[in-house]
Design a protein around this motif. Structure first.
Motif, PDB file in Angstrom:
ATOM      1  N   LEU A   4     -24.056  39.172  35.739  1.00 15.55           N
ATOM      2  CA  LEU A   4     -24.306  37.934  35.039  1.00 15.55           C
ATOM      3  C   LEU A   4     -23.073  37.440  34.318  1.00 15.55           C
ATOM      4  N   ALA A   5     -23.178  36.253  33.625  1.00 11.65           N
ATOM      5  CA  ALA A   5     -22.126  35.747  32.751  1.00 11.65           C
ATOM      6  C   ALA A   5     -22.708  35.301  31.420  1.00 11.65           C
ATOM      7  N   ALA A   6     -22.041  35.342  30.346  1.00  6.61           N
ATOM      8  CA  ALA A   6     -22.240  35.301  28.895  1.00  6.61           C
ATOM      9  C   ALA A   6     -23.475  34.706  28.179  1.00  6.61           C
ATOM     10  N   LYS A 360     -34.640  53.053  33.061  1.00  6.73           N
ATOM     11  CA  LYS A 360     -33.697  52.981  31.943  1.00  6.73           C
ATOM     12  C   LYS A 360     -32.418  52.304  32.419  1.00  6.73           C
ATOM     13  N   ALA A 361     -31.737  51.608  31.483  1.00  3.90           N
ATOM     14  CA  ALA A 361     -30.563  50.806  31.833  1.00  3.90           C
ATOM     15  C   ALA A 361     -29.352  51.287  31.059  1.00  3.90           C
ATOM     16  N   THR A 362     -28.194  51.333  31.737  1.00  2.11           N
ATOM     17  CA  THR A 362     -26.944  51.641  31.070  1.00  2.11           C
ATOM     18  C   THR A 362     -26.421  50.394  30.363  1.00  2.11           C
ATOM     19  N   VAL A 363     -25.297  50.542  29.654  1.00  5.12           N
ATOM     20  CA  VAL A 363     -24.655  49.376  29.042  1.00  5.12           C
ATOM     21  C   VAL A 363     -24.123  48.452  30.135  1.00  5.12           C
ATOM     22  N   PHE A 364     -23.989  47.156  29.826  1.00  2.00           N
ATOM     23  CA  PHE A 364     -23.427  46.180  30.734  1.00  2.00           C
ATOM     24  C   PHE A 364     -21.915  46.119  30.486  1.00  2.00           C
ATOM     25  N   ALA A 365     -21.116  46.531  31.452  1.00  3.23           N
ATOM     26  CA  ALA A 365     -19.665  46.551  31.329  1.00  3.23           C
ATOM     27  C   ALA A 365     -19.105  45.251  31.880  1.00  3.23           C
ATOM     28  N   GLY A 366     -18.211  44.629  31.105  1.00  3.36           N
ATOM     29  CA  GLY A 366     -17.640  43.367  31.519  1.00  3.36           C
ATOM     30  C   GLY A 366     -16.128  43.395  31.508  1.00  3.36           C
ATOM     31  N   PRO A 367     -15.490  42.240  31.623  1.00  4.05           N
ATOM     32  CA  PRO A 367     -14.022  42.179  31.698  1.00  4.05           C
ATOM     33  C   PRO A 367     -13.386  42.625  30.390  1.00  4.05           C
ATOM     34  N   GLY A 369     -13.122  45.490  29.018  1.00  5.39           N
ATOM     35  CA  GLY A 369     -13.806  46.507  28.227  1.00  5.39           C
ATOM     36  C   GLY A 369     -14.914  45.970  27.339  1.00  5.39           C
ATOM     37  N   ILE A 370     -15.239  44.666  27.458  1.00  2.00           N
ATOM     38  CA  ILE A 370     -16.346  44.107  26.674  1.00  2.00           C
ATOM     39  C   ILE A 370     -17.655  44.699  27.187  1.00  2.00           C
ATOM     40  N   ARG A 371     -18.560  45.071  26.279  1.00  2.27           N
ATOM     41  CA  ARG A 371     -19.814  45.705  26.666  1.00  2.27           C
ATOM     42  C   ARG A 371     -20.989  45.008  25.983  1.00  2.27           C
ATOM     43  N   ILE A 372     -22.091  44.883  26.705  1.00  2.00           N
ATOM     44  CA  ILE A 372     -23.358  44.405  26.151  1.00  2.00           C
ATOM     45  C   ILE A 372     -24.312  45.592  26.178  1.00  2.00           C
ATOM     46  N   PRO A 373     -24.962  45.951  25.037  1.00  2.00           N
ATOM     47  CA  PRO A 373     -25.820  47.141  25.032  1.00  2.00           C
ATOM     48  C   PRO A 373     -26.920  47.062  26.074  1.00  2.00           C
ATOM     49  N   GLY A 374     -27.272  48.242  26.652  1.00  2.00           N
ATOM     50  CA  GLY A 374     -28.393  48.297  27.587  1.00  2.00           C
ATOM     51  C   GLY A 374     -29.685  47.873  26.926  1.00  2.00           C
ATOM     52  N   PRO A 433     -24.051  35.136  21.455  1.00  2.00           N
ATOM     53  CA  PRO A 433     -23.220  33.941  21.561  1.00  2.00           C
ATOM     54  C   PRO A 433     -21.740  34.294  21.603  1.00  2.00           C
ATOM     55  N   TYR A 434     -20.975  33.492  22.313  1.00  2.40           N
ATOM     56  CA  TYR A 434     -19.534  33.634  22.434  1.00  2.40           C
ATOM     57  C   TYR A 434     -19.130  34.964  23.067  1.00  2.40           C
ATOM     58  N   THR A 435     -19.984  35.500  23.939  1.00  2.00           N
ATOM     59  CA  THR A 435     -19.568  36.634  24.758  1.00  2.00           C
ATOM     60  C   THR A 435     -18.541  36.116  25.760  1.00  2.00           C
ATOM     61  N   PRO A 436     -17.377  36.794  25.915  1.00  4.55           N
ATOM     62  CA  PRO A 436     -16.337  36.292  26.837  1.00  4.55           C
ATOM     63  C   PRO A 436     -16.896  36.066  28.230  1.00  4.55           C
ATOM     64  N   PRO A 437     -16.456  34.991  28.909  1.00  9.48           N
ATOM     65  CA  PRO A 437     -16.937  34.720  30.266  1.00  9.48           C
ATOM     66  C   PRO A 437     -16.589  35.850  31.219  1.00  9.48           C
ATOM     67  N   GLY A 438     -17.375  36.037  32.238  1.00 12.43           N
ATOM     68  CA  GLY A 438     -17.128  37.055  33.254  1.00 12.43           C
ATOM     69  C   GLY A 438     -18.438  37.649  33.742  1.00 12.43           C
ATOM     70  N   THR A 439     -18.313  38.634  34.609  1.00 13.56           N
ATOM     71  CA  THR A 439     -19.469  39.317  35.176  1.00 13.56           C
ATOM     72  C   THR A 439     -19.691  40.629  34.441  1.00 13.56           C
ATOM     73  N   TYR A 440     -20.930  40.887  34.008  1.00 12.88           N
ATOM     74  CA  TYR A 440     -21.279  42.102  33.279  1.00 12.88           C
ATOM     75  C   TYR A 440     -22.271  42.901  34.147  1.00 12.88           C
TER      76      TYR A 440
END
Length: 449
Positions: A4-6, A360-367, A369-374, A433-440
């Motif tokens: 996904l993206a931000a 169960k889901a792992t963390v979402f890793a993005g560009p 090193g940005i991470r969104i919690p699982g 909000p304001y999560t950097p653009p990219g694929t997570y």
């Protein structure tokens, strides 16, 4: 697996105070505001501005769960700080007045209790004109933090800086004074939160090396998914009652215990494993079907004719592998929706044991090193039993999936269970909000037991 993206966020207002009452979250504390040296008022030439600060902190969620993002608002209602350019000279405006929209506030909110640390808050460059020497106006700053631990969390106003950019860049920094002896710069607690932990799924399971045996024969039992080092009891069961067939073992470092259980009670129809004094749905495995085979010879010349219905297995298939979530606009954030591949569970064991399907889901890793919690991933499950199935199918509750896991669907124990079941779920990733653009990208693992 999801891509996904931000993403998103919003702030709920605190309840309004009645006339004459102090609004919720508002505190007052002694403050020292140091004038910027660039204004011609170093500490040796002009005294700091001392006086009370009236501040208010509000949050959008007073009862978050671990993994939630909380939006905080820090309002400085009154400050002893004054226009730092009054009579400054040195290239600054002659009249010392500040025009509109040249004041930018920044500050910190101090966390304590179950979670410690600081939250950085920033306000917009927005103010009415300020005459020379006049008090600086009220400001509002916002920021966010992610809840990392359950329990009570306190929020207190920290230092704040009022930056003016008219003629020269000047910073007036204000800090609490006169607090307790252990920390004179501590301000009073403004807000208290109570965070709760994420629900966890019971992943304990039991597997038998054989589904039948003669009276007194041993069956190899593997109990998995238990806490390492815990005492595990493996026992026979006749319907809902436990039989005298019982052995104990200690779970290894992987949470597994392997034992040989002698089955001597001819009424035994299943085998269970559990920790603690007795089996429970929270600390035990679902029963695995077992049949004691009658080995007595015929009593006469009459021949016994029998037919055996062979039990099958418990298994699942899934349509497709990857999940592609919807996109989210940068800045606004929001919910990225999607749907898992349809899962088909087939239970052909022919025994009394139900089943559960968890994920169960792992963390979402993005560009970068940005991470969104699982824990930002939630789902709403659905489940349908095929016609003729002996068991009903119950979908899990809608809510967070996360790294701790959640129940997708289940079928209960019964005298005789089985059937085919179709399981779906819509999924939603809540992106800040304001999560950097990219694929997570994260990994969603489904486990059937």
């Amino acid at each position: 697996m999801a891509a996904l993206a931000a993403t998103a966020g919003g702030t709920l207002g605190a309840p309004a105070a009645a006339e004459g009452e102090t609004p919720p979250g508002q505190v007052e504390f002694p403050t020292r505001c140091l004038a910027p040296q660039e204004a011609g008022l170093p500490p040796t030439d002009g005294p700091p501005a001392d006086g009370p600060t009236t501040a208010r902190i509000t949050v959008d969620d007073p009862a978050p769960r671990v993994g939630d993002t909380v939006t905080v608002t820090y309002q400085v209602v009154r400050t002893p700080a004054r226009n730092p350019v009054g009579g400054a000279g040195g290239g600054l405006p002659d009249d010392g007045g500040l025009p509109a929209d040249v004041l930018t506030p920044t500050g910190r909110i101090l966390l304590a209790g179950a979670q410690s640390g600081e939250v950085t808050v920033v306000g917009a460059k927005r103010n009415d004109p300020v005459p020379a020497g006049a008090p600086l106006p009220a400001v509002t700053m916002t920021g966010t933090f992610t809840v990392t631990a359950p329990g009570g969390i306190t929020l207190a106003p920290g230092p704040y800086t009022l930056h003016t950019g008219h003629g020269a860049d000047l910073d007036t920094t204000c800090t609490a004074v006169g607090g307790p002896a252990s920390d004179p710069s501590a301000a009073p607690v403004s807000v208290r939160l109570t965070a709760t932990g994420l629900p966890t799924a019971n992943l304990r399971s039991v597997f038998l090396a054989a589904a039948r045996g003669r009276p007194g024969a041993g069956v190899r039992v593997t109990a998995a998914g238990f806490p390492p080092g815990v005492a595990v009891t493996v026992a026979g069961r006749a319907g809902a009652a436990q039989t005298a067939d019982r052995v104990s073992a200690t779970a290894d470092d992987l949470g597994t215990a392997v034992v040989e259980l002698p089955v001597t009670d001819p009424t035994t129809t299943a085998v269970v494993a559990y920790e603690g004094a007795a089996w429970s749905a929270r600390q035990g495995s679902g029963p695995a079907a077992y049949t004691v085979v009658d080995a007595a010879p015929p009593a006469s010349a009459i021949q016994k004719v029998s037919a055996t219905v062979e039990p099958g297995a418990l298994g699942m298939t899934q349509a497709g592998r990857d999940i592609t979530l919807g996109t989210v606009p940068y800045g606004d954030g929001g919910a990225a929706p999607g749907r898992i591949g349809t899962v088909t569970v087939t239970d052909a064991r022919g025994g009394p044991a139900g089943w559960s399907l968890t994920g169960k889901a792992t963390v979402f890793a993005g560009p970068g090193g940005i991470r969104i919690p699982g824990a930002s991933l939630s789902w709403t499950p659905s489940c349908v039993a095929a016609p003729g199935s002996r068991s009903p199918c119950t979908p899990g509750s809608a809510g967070v999936v996360g790294p701790e896991g959640a129940l997708l669907a289940s079928a209960p124990d019964g005298p005789l269970v089985g059937g085919a079941f179709t399981i779906d779920a819509t999924v939603t990733l809540h992106v800040p909000p304001y999560t950097p653009p990219g694929t997570y990208t994260a990994v969603l693992t489904l486990t059937l037991s």
